[in-house]
Design a protein around this motif. Structure first.
Motif, mmCIF file in Angstrom:
data_model
loop_
_atom_site.group_PDB
_atom_site.id
_atom_site.type_symbol
_atom_site.label_atom_id
_atom_site.label_comp_id
_atom_site.label_asym_id
_atom_site.label_seq_id
_atom_site.Cartn_x
_atom_site.Cartn_y
_atom_site.Cartn_z
ATOM 1 N N GLU A 1 19.317 -5.650 -3.379
ATOM 2 C CA GLU A 1 19.673 -6.539 -2.234
ATOM 3 C C GLU A 1 18.800 -6.326 -0.936
ATOM 4 O O GLU A 1 18.153 -6.988 -0.277
ATOM 5 N N GLN A 2 18.648 -4.900 -0.940
ATOM 6 C CA GLN A 2 17.661 -4.304 0.251
ATOM 7 C C GLN A 2 16.403 -4.507 -0.014
ATOM 8 O O GLN A 2 15.549 -5.223 0.878
ATOM 9 N N GLU A 3 15.802 -4.674 -1.390
ATOM 10 C CA GLU A 3 14.356 -4.991 -1.626
ATOM 11 C C GLU A 3 14.373 -6.504 -1.683
ATOM 12 O O GLU A 3 13.364 -6.911 -1.009
ATOM 13 N N HIS A 4 15.212 -7.307 -1.869
ATOM 14 C CA HIS A 4 15.109 -8.734 -1.823
ATOM 15 C C HIS A 4 15.131 -8.893 -0.171
ATOM 16 O O HIS A 4 14.353 -9.863 0.293
ATOM 17 N N TYR A 5 15.932 -8.391 0.497
ATOM 18 C CA TYR A 5 16.168 -8.786 2.172
ATOM 19 C C TYR A 5 14.416 -8.323 2.654
ATOM 20 O O TYR A 5 14.249 -8.956 3.447
ATOM 21 N N LYS A 6 14.050 -7.279 2.186
ATOM 22 C CA LYS A 6 12.609 -6.758 2.530
ATOM 23 C C LYS A 6 11.492 -7.911 2.199
ATOM 24 O O LYS A 6 10.793 -8.301 3.019
ATOM 25 N N SER A 7 11.715 -8.276 0.962
ATOM 26 C CA SER A 7 10.741 -9.504 0.602
ATOM 27 C C SER A 7 11.151 -10.640 1.224
ATOM 28 O O SER A 7 10.005 -11.315 1.715
ATOM 29 N N LEU A 8 12.143 -11.185 1.632
ATOM 30 C CA LEU A 8 12.315 -12.409 2.494
ATOM 31 C C LEU A 8 11.918 -12.196 3.846
ATOM 32 O O LEU A 8 11.226 -13.001 4.450
ATOM 33 N N SER A 9 11.834 -11.120 4.366
ATOM 34 C CA SER A 9 11.631 -10.701 5.706
ATOM 35 C C SER A 9 9.949 -10.785 5.749
ATOM 36 O O SER A 9 9.494 -11.280 6.723
ATOM 37 N N GLU A 10 9.289 -10.414 4.930
ATOM 38 C CA GLU A 10 7.931 -10.410 4.566
ATOM 39 C C GLU A 10 7.584 -11.833 4.403
ATOM 40 O O GLU A 10 6.457 -12.107 5.261
ATOM 41 N N ARG A 11 8.028 -12.573 3.775
ATOM 42 C CA ARG A 11 7.777 -14.113 3.381
ATOM 43 C C ARG A 11 8.174 -14.714 4.803
ATOM 44 O O ARG A 11 7.357 -15.811 5.082
ATOM 45 N N LEU A 12 9.200 -14.343 5.622
ATOM 46 C CA LEU A 12 9.547 -14.873 6.932
ATOM 47 C C LEU A 12 8.292 -14.758 7.836
ATOM 48 O O LEU A 12 7.855 -15.828 8.536
ATOM 49 N N ASP A 13 8.004 -13.806 7.860
ATOM 50 C CA ASP A 13 6.948 -13.028 8.795
ATOM 51 C C ASP A 13 5.335 -13.964 8.360
ATOM 52 O O ASP A 13 4.779 -14.606 9.417
ATOM 53 N N ALA A 14 5.148 -14.154 7.137
ATOM 54 C CA ALA A 14 4.079 -14.919 6.638
ATOM 55 C C ALA A 14 4.145 -16.081 7.180
ATOM 56 O O ALA A 14 3.389 -16.938 7.484
ATOM 57 N N LEU A 15 5.274 -16.656 6.862
ATOM 58 C CA LEU A 15 5.598 -18.115 7.287
ATOM 59 C C LEU A 15 5.379 -18.478 8.743
ATOM 60 O O LEU A 15 4.884 -19.464 9.029
ATOM 61 N N HIS A 16 5.899 -17.453 9.506
ATOM 62 C CA HIS A 16 5.683 -17.817 10.959
ATOM 63 C C HIS A 16 4.093 -17.746 11.119
ATOM 64 O O HIS A 16 3.722 -18.690 12.016
ATOM 65 N N ARG A 17 3.600 -16.897 10.641
ATOM 66 C CA ARG A 17 1.899 -16.915 10.672
ATOM 67 C C ARG A 17 1.394 -18.271 10.383
ATOM 68 O O ARG A 17 0.425 -18.944 11.039
ATOM 69 N N ASP A 18 1.786 -18.682 9.090
ATOM 70 C CA ASP A 18 1.107 -19.919 8.592
ATOM 71 C C ASP A 18 1.485 -21.220 9.572
ATOM 72 O O ASP A 18 0.768 -21.942 9.997
ATOM 73 N N ILE A 19 2.883 -21.223 9.986
ATOM 74 C CA ILE A 19 2.999 -22.079 11.128
ATOM 75 C C ILE A 19 2.502 -21.899 12.384
ATOM 76 O O ILE A 19 1.716 -23.132 12.900
#
Length: 414
Positions: free
Chosen positions: A302-320
């Motif tokens: 779950e910690q790894e999944h959370y880290k992956s989701l956080s990275e995706r979220l940061d990338a998504l904010h940059r894309d937006i």
């Protein structure tokens, strides 16, 4: 931060400075009547200051020679831009210049080749090439206008060519003049350069530069910008659709992150309870040890999944953020193009037709819109015929009063 210098000016800034200078001069008879308007030197320091800011002040009889120096140096600044502009056809022009002779037909051929080169730049579908073509054309046009006041300013077409020719030679490297070396080679190059000046004079006396660039190529530029607006609007629509998808994905990932945070809290509590129950690990039952190991493994996942989701979220904010910037850029580009079309409409006898032009623009072409100054130029399939040059046998003839009247052309928009 280092001070801004002339070489920091963009091609677009140079173009707008040239437009401003020529527009102010050609519409002011007081300036046009100033003796030696192109030949008298101005203040080097004042010209340098203008070039550093990229802003042209109102031109008066007091600063006209300094402003003309700015114009000359603006053209010279394009020298460093030629390799990056990669102008096709320049080699042909240089070859004709290298072989020019004192025969009038040879100089006419060079004058025609220069006009063909400018015409190709105007139709090149490349904003930098078009800008260079506009600067070269309008510099020649200014010589044409100034020579019409030769009775008072003493600037005949020949005198204008003596000033304009070396700048054209420098920018386009038509006849390289060695700084030192074999005196015979230097003299030969200087003689060739003088013939280039003659060709420039013939060009000024022709009808190719009677009007400024916008007026001559109004239909070409209007149609290309019309296509660009259609393309930008299409890309804006695509960007909006992409933003909607990104926002939906953002909402989904945000929900997953919240769910993962709850799972992490549950697993942490469960692990703490297992560790606290029964004291030390070696005192726990095999079942408790197994369950604790499974809980720890689940917690790590779950910690790894959370880290992956956080990275995706940061990338998504940059894309937006990037898409939002693109949408703003496209809106600004459309405004700039619309303003350009309004200026060009003034020169059109009727609304131009684009029925013969392919208005489809690919996604690859959109990638060329890096900013409003360097927007791509789609092909518009419009052609015109270059005016043939017929030299006047009496090049120093006295101009009639009708010849001296200034062309009634609107000032170029800034």
């Amino acid at each position: 931060m280092a001070a801004r210098g002339p070489h920091d000016l963009s091609n677009n800034e140079i173009l707008h400075m040239v437009r401003d200078i020529i527009g102010q001069i050609e519409n002011n008879e007081e300036l046009l009547n100033i003796r030696g308007i192109l030949r008298v030197a101005g203040s080097h320091d004042a010209a340098q200051t203008i070039l550093e800011t990229g802003k042209v002040p109102p031109i008066t009889s007091e600063n006209i020679h300094t402003i003309v120096d700015v114009l000359k140096r603006s053209l010279s600044l394009m020298t460093t831009r030629i390799p990056s502009i990669d102008t096709t056809g320049l080699a042909t022009l240089q070859a004709i210049a290298a072989n020019v002779s004192d025969q009038e037909t040879s100089k006419i051929a060079l004058a025609n080749a220069f006009q063909d080169f400018v015409d190709n730049l105007a139709r090149s579908n490349d904003i930098d090439k078009e800008s260079l073509g506009e600067i070269l054309h309008n510099y020649m046009h200014l010589g044409k206008v100034i020579s019409q006041y030769e009775a008072t300013n003493k600037m005949t077409t020949n005198n204008c060519a003596i000033v304009i020719g070396p700048r054209m030679n420098e920018v386009l490297n038509l006849v390289p003049i060695p700084a030192a070396g074999d005196p015979a080679l230097v003299m030969s190059a200087a003689a060739k350069a003088s013939l280039v000046n003659d060709a420039i004079r013939i060009g000024i006396e022709s009808g190719n530069y009677d009007v400024h660039f916008d007026q001559k190529y109004a239909e070409v530029k209007f149609n290309s910008r019309q296509r660009m607006i259609t393309a930008v609007e299409s890309q804006t629509e695509k960007t909006g659709a992409s933003l909607e998808k990104l926002m939906t994905l953002l909402e989904k990932i945000t929900g997953e992150i919240k769910q993962t945070e709850r799972s992490l809290d549950t697993l942490k509590n469960q692990k703490d309870q297992l560790k606290g129950r029964g004291g030390l690990l070696h005192k726990k039952t095999p079942e408790e040890k197994k369950f604790l190991a499974q809980t720890r493994a689940a917690l790590l996942r779950e910690q790894e999944h959370y880290k992956s989701l956080s990275e995706r979220l940061d990338a998504l904010h940059r894309d937006i953020e990037d898409f939002e910037k693109s949408r703003i850029k496209f809106d600004h580009t459309r405004s700039e193009l619309t303003a350009s079309m309004r200026r060009l409409e003034h020169y059109l006898p009727s609304s131009p037709s684009t029925t013969d032009s392919d208005t489809t623009v690919s996604d690859d072409e959109f990638a060329m819109i890096e900013n409003t100054e360097r927007a791509f130029m789609p092909s518009v399939g419009v052609t015109t015929t270059t005016t043939a040059i017929v030299p006047d046998p009496d090049k120093e003839r006295e101009l009639s009063s009708e010849d001296r009247s200034p062309p009634r052309t609107p000032r170029s928009s800034q």
